[in-house]
Design an enzyme around this catalytic site. Structure first.
Site, PDB file in Angstrom:
ATOM      1  N   TYR A  72       0.838  -1.201   0.000  1.00  0.00           N
ATOM      2  CA  TYR A  72       0.000   0.000   0.000  1.00  0.00           C
ATOM      3  C   TYR A  72       0.868   1.243   0.000  1.00  0.00           C
ATOM      4  O   TYR A  72       1.874   1.312   0.712  1.00  0.00           O
ATOM      5  CB  TYR A  72      -0.902   0.026   1.237  1.00  0.00           C
ATOM      6  CG  TYR A  72      -1.796   1.242   1.296  1.00  0.00           C
ATOM      7  CD1 TYR A  72      -2.870   1.374   0.417  1.00  0.00           C
ATOM      8  CD2 TYR A  72      -1.546   2.262   2.198  1.00  0.00           C
ATOM      9  CE1 TYR A  72      -3.682   2.494   0.454  1.00  0.00           C
ATOM     10  CE2 TYR A  72      -2.362   3.392   2.243  1.00  0.00           C
ATOM     11  CZ  TYR A  72      -3.423   3.494   1.374  1.00  0.00           C
ATOM     12  OH  TYR A  72      -4.234   4.594   1.412  1.00  0.00           O
ATOM     13  N   VAL A  73       0.448   2.219  -0.790  1.00  0.00           N
ATOM     14  CA  VAL A  73       1.073   3.536  -0.801  1.00  0.00           C
ATOM     15  C   VAL A  73      -0.051   4.555  -0.628  1.00  0.00           C
ATOM     16  O   VAL A  73      -1.063   4.507  -1.323  1.00  0.00           O
ATOM     17  CB  VAL A  73       1.836   3.802  -2.115  1.00  0.00           C
ATOM     18  CG1 VAL A  73       2.393   5.216  -2.143  1.00  0.00           C
ATOM     19  CG2 VAL A  73       2.953   2.778  -2.304  1.00  0.00           C
ATOM     20  N   GLY A  79       2.860   7.649  -7.368  1.00  0.00           N
ATOM     21  CA  GLY A  79       3.547   8.239  -8.505  1.00  0.00           C
ATOM     22  C   GLY A  79       4.994   8.594  -8.221  1.00  0.00           C
ATOM     23  O   GLY A  79       5.691   9.096  -9.097  1.00  0.00           O
ATOM     24  N   GLY A  81       7.200   6.272  -7.083  1.00  0.00           N
ATOM     25  CA  GLY A  81       8.002   5.051  -7.157  1.00  0.00           C
ATOM     26  C   GLY A  81       8.127   4.314  -5.835  1.00  0.00           C
ATOM     27  O   GLY A  81       8.940   3.396  -5.711  1.00  0.00           O
ATOM     28  N   ILE A  82       7.338   4.687  -4.845  1.00  0.00           N
ATOM     29  CA  ILE A  82       7.448   4.076  -3.519  1.00  0.00           C
ATOM     30  C   ILE A  82       7.047   2.606  -3.534  1.00  0.00           C
ATOM     31  O   ILE A  82       7.709   1.769  -2.925  1.00  0.00           O
ATOM     32  CB  ILE A  82       6.619   4.879  -2.494  1.00  0.00           C
ATOM     33  CG1 ILE A  82       7.271   6.244  -2.286  1.00  0.00           C
ATOM     34  CG2 ILE A  82       6.479   4.127  -1.174  1.00  0.00           C
ATOM     35  CD1 ILE A  82       6.453   7.225  -1.502  1.00  0.00           C
ATOM     36  N   GLY A  83       5.972   2.264  -4.236  1.00  0.00           N
ATOM     37  CA  GLY A  83       5.538   0.865  -4.304  1.00  0.00           C
ATOM     38  C   GLY A  83       6.621  -0.024  -4.898  1.00  0.00           C
ATOM     39  O   GLY A  83       6.915  -1.102  -4.375  1.00  0.00           O
ATOM     40  N   ASN A 110      -8.780  -4.888  -9.679  1.00  0.00           N
ATOM     41  CA  ASN A 110      -7.784  -3.844  -9.430  1.00  0.00           C
ATOM     42  C   ASN A 110      -6.814  -3.775 -10.615  1.00  0.00           C
ATOM     43  O   ASN A 110      -5.675  -4.220 -10.547  1.00  0.00           O
ATOM     44  CB  ASN A 110      -7.045  -4.114  -8.112  1.00  0.00           C
ATOM     45  CG  ASN A 110      -6.253  -2.914  -7.651  1.00  0.00           C
ATOM     46  OD1 ASN A 110      -5.976  -2.006  -8.431  1.00  0.00           O
ATOM     47  ND2 ASN A 110      -5.868  -2.925  -6.386  1.00  0.00           N
ATOM     48  N   TYR A 117       2.187  -4.247 -11.385  1.00  0.00           N
ATOM     49  CA  TYR A 117       2.999  -5.457 -11.215  1.00  0.00           C
ATOM     50  C   TYR A 117       3.563  -5.925 -12.551  1.00  0.00           C
ATOM     51  O   TYR A 117       4.715  -6.372 -12.623  1.00  0.00           O
ATOM     52  CB  TYR A 117       2.187  -6.566 -10.553  1.00  0.00           C
ATOM     53  CG  TYR A 117       1.784  -6.219  -9.140  1.00  0.00           C
ATOM     54  CD1 TYR A 117       2.730  -5.856  -8.189  1.00  0.00           C
ATOM     55  CD2 TYR A 117       0.445  -6.222  -8.754  1.00  0.00           C
ATOM     56  CE1 TYR A 117       2.375  -5.510  -6.898  1.00  0.00           C
ATOM     57  CE2 TYR A 117       0.075  -5.884  -7.456  1.00  0.00           C
ATOM     58  CZ  TYR A 117       1.040  -5.528  -6.538  1.00  0.00           C
ATOM     59  OH  TYR A 117       0.671  -5.192  -5.263  1.00  0.00           O
TER      60      TYR A 117
END
Length: 157
Positions: A72-73, A79, A81-83, A110, A117
């Site tokens: 989860y972000v 946007g 790039g954390i995920g 989803n 992914y």
């Protein structure tokens, strides 16, 4: 961490299905026998995202891996790039422990997550289906532990 889980539930419009409480996360993630780990991302000291995972083992590979239960972000940090960074960090942790794979499931509706992914080169498996037992189905399965007169033993190599 609990707020991230609620954020996931809001994203897929299933907030009413969440039964997990903070005490559950403390007991099962930080107790004497942790059942999961989590990597937390922060931006300027503010929690921005979370990846919760646990060990798994592939009998095909004969090696360990990990199952990502939740990624989860927070909306305001999407946007950035954390995920991807969270998944890469978990993959590195698993690799450093001798692991060779990472798996996860995505809600069928989803599409944004599915695309995310795919962009990370995680493949959709068209040869597998996820089957699950929850609530009464799980309790019924557990209640039918062993047929009368039968015995089960723990396997050894």
């Amino acid at each position: 961490m609990h707020s991230a889980l609620l954020g996931i539930a809001r994203t897929v419009d299933e907030l009413d299905k969440v039964r997990c409480e903070v005490a559950d996360l403390i007991e099962y993630g930080f107790g004497t026998a942790p059942h999961f780990e989590a990597v937390i991302a922060e931006v300027d000291g503010v929690p921005a995202g979370m990846c919760l995972f646990f060990p798994s083992f592939s009998t095909w590979f004969g090696r360990p891996g990990a199952y990502v239960q939740d990624l989860y972000v927070e909306d305001r940090f999407r946007g950035l790039g954390i995920g991807a960074k969270l998944l890469r960090r978990v993959a590195a942790i698993v690799r450093d422990r001798g692991g060779v794979y990472m798996r996860l499931s995505v809600d069928t509706e989803n599409f944004a997550a599915q695309g995310f992914y795919t962009r990370l080169d995680m493949k959709f498996s068209d040869t597998e289906q996820v089957h699950a037992a929850y609530d009464d189905a799980f309790l019924n399965l557990a209640a039918a532990d062993c047929p009368p007169g039968g015995t089960l033993t723990k396997g050894t190599p």
